[in-house]
Design a protein around this motif. Structure first.
Motif, PDB file in Angstrom:
ATOM      1  N   GLY A 199       4.925   7.355  -9.668  1.00  0.00           N
ATOM      2  CA  GLY A 199       2.758   7.457  -8.979  1.00  0.00           C
ATOM      3  C   GLY A 199       3.277   9.266  -9.093  1.00  0.00           C
ATOM      4  N   GLY A 200       3.921   9.226  -7.687  1.00  0.00           N
ATOM      5  CA  GLY A 200       3.214  11.090  -6.917  1.00  0.00           C
ATOM      6  C   GLY A 200       2.737  12.066  -8.705  1.00  0.00           C
ATOM      7  N   ALA A 221      -4.034   1.282 -12.058  1.00  0.00           N
ATOM      8  CA  ALA A 221      -4.695  -0.511 -12.047  1.00  0.00           C
ATOM      9  C   ALA A 221      -4.118  -0.471 -13.188  1.00  0.00           C
ATOM     10  N   ALA A 222      -4.013  -0.046 -14.110  1.00  0.00           N
ATOM     11  CA  ALA A 222      -3.592  -0.605 -15.918  1.00  0.00           C
ATOM     12  C   ALA A 222      -1.682  -0.586 -15.844  1.00  0.00           C
ATOM     13  N   ASP A 223      -1.003  -0.225 -14.328  1.00  0.00           N
ATOM     14  CA  ASP A 223       0.319  -0.345 -14.208  1.00  0.00           C
ATOM     15  C   ASP A 223       0.625  -0.283 -12.502  1.00  0.00           C
ATOM     16  N   SER A 224       0.902  -1.461 -13.232  1.00  0.00           N
ATOM     17  CA  SER A 224       1.206  -2.208 -11.598  1.00  0.00           C
ATOM     18  C   SER A 224       2.710  -0.763 -10.919  1.00  0.00           C
ATOM     19  N   SER A 225       3.523   0.182 -11.433  1.00  0.00           N
ATOM     20  CA  SER A 225       5.002   1.023 -10.425  1.00  0.00           C
ATOM     21  C   SER A 225       3.624   1.744 -10.813  1.00  0.00           C
ATOM     22  N   LEU A 226       2.288   2.587 -10.727  1.00  0.00           N
ATOM     23  CA  LEU A 226       1.564   3.268 -10.712  1.00  0.00           C
ATOM     24  C   LEU A 226       0.929   3.388  -9.066  1.00  0.00           C
ATOM     25  N   HIS A 227       0.647   1.640  -8.840  1.00  0.00           N
ATOM     26  CA  HIS A 227      -0.543   1.536  -7.365  1.00  0.00           C
ATOM     27  C   HIS A 227      -0.482   2.413  -6.489  1.00  0.00           C
ATOM     28  N   GLY A 228      -1.503   2.695  -5.680  1.00  0.00           N
ATOM     29  CA  GLY A 228      -1.209   3.533  -4.861  1.00  0.00           C
ATOM     30  C   GLY A 228      -0.973   4.806  -4.690  1.00  0.00           C
ATOM     31  N   MET A 229      -0.810   5.654  -6.218  1.00  0.00           N
ATOM     32  CA  MET A 229      -0.709   6.991  -6.385  1.00  0.00           C
ATOM     33  C   MET A 229      -1.320   7.713  -5.751  1.00  0.00           C
ATOM     34  N   GLY A 230      -1.610   8.598  -5.492  1.00  0.00           N
ATOM     35  CA  GLY A 230      -2.773   9.586  -5.049  1.00  0.00           C
ATOM     36  C   GLY A 230      -2.233  11.557  -5.236  1.00  0.00           C
ATOM     37  N   THR A 231      -2.952  12.405  -4.563  1.00  0.00           N
ATOM     38  CA  THR A 231      -2.756  13.567  -4.847  1.00  0.00           C
ATOM     39  C   THR A 231      -3.430  14.375  -4.331  1.00  0.00           C
TER      40      THR A 231
END
Ligand code: CA
Length: 258
Positions: A40-41, A82-92
């Motif tokens: 995600g990061g 929202a489209a990829d649960s492995s990326l949930h909660g990512m931010g920058t």
């Protein structure tokens, strides 16, 4: 007005991957420090840097373009997560400097979301332009921590604003008037967490070449421990209209007027 920039990034000595990204163009420099898991990061910071490239491609920039770019990056990250649960909660985080037009006058727009930083080099002094969006910065502002205590505080990584949230974050924008010899440092907290401002300033003052300065600062962060990804952009601003102007009035060459 345009930047001549040097940039360097390193994964550091502890982290498994580098989630920092940087962007440099003649009128825009930026650093994004991604967070949120091992895919995600890097995805969040890369999406944000892609939006920076779109921003830099505009013919003339105004401060509202920077605000719109942050909103677009936020939307891109939220939709992708929202489209990829492995990326949930990512931010920058995102911070940087853009050359903008304000009523026909060139300014620098320093923009910031999160705890990456922009400094302006003024003589031998490093002046912070951005204010971190972090819990420790709130304690510093309230007089409950010193800046040096904040640098080593266990909660220093808790940021209070990031890109990739609903509702979208507000972006801080500071407008600065250009001055001769302007130099900016844009960096992730992997530099400022390891190297204090005085040591950073010492490098920036003696190292004229921006790429050499960026490389030296990353090396210093690694030597100090390299506990985080570290990213550094050093941007020297040059006015486009002070290129060896002759002092004598110029005359057209014979035969050049028709
Ligand atoms: Ca970081």
């Amino acid at each position: 007005m345009r930047f001549t920039a040097g940039a360097a990034t390193d994964v550091g000595r502890v982290r498994p991957g580098n989630e920092d990204r940087f962007f440099t163009a003649p009128r825009l420099v930026a650093v994004a420090d991604g967070m949120g898991g091992h895919l995600g990061g890097g995805t969040a910071s890369a999406l944000t840097v892609d939006v920076c490239a779109q921003l830099a491609a505009l013919e003339t920039l105004v401060p509202a373009d920077v605000v719109a770019a942050v909103e677009r990056a936020n939307q891109d990250i939220v939709e992708r997560a929202a489209a990829d649960s492995s990326l949930h909660g990512m931010g920058t985080t995102l911070t940087g400097v853009a050359v903008v037009d304000v009523g026909g006058v060139t300014h620098f727009a320093v923009f910031n979301v999160g705890d990456s930083r922009v400094y302006r080099v003024e003589g031998v002094t490093l002046t912070p332009v951005t204010v971190d969006h972090s819990e420790v910065q709130e304690l510093v502002a309230a007089g409950r921590l010193t800046a040096d205590e904040a640098r080593v505080h266990p909660g220093r990584n808790v940021i209070t604003r990031s890109i990739g949230t609903a509702p979208p974050p507000a972006v801080d924008i500071v407008l600065l008037s250009p001055r001769p010899g302007d130099r900016f440092l844009v960096c992730s907290d992997g530099l400022t967490g390891e190297v204090d401002d005085a040591a950073i300033a010492a490098v920036l003052v003696v190292t004229a070449d921006p790429q050499a300065a960026a490389d030296a600062l990353v090396t210093a962060a690694l030597a100090a421990g390299g506990r985080d990804n570290v990213t550094v952009v050093v941007a020297d601003a040059e006015s486009a209209d002070v290129v060896d102007e002759p002092t004598a009035p110029r005359r057209p060459a014979p035969g050049s007027w028709s």
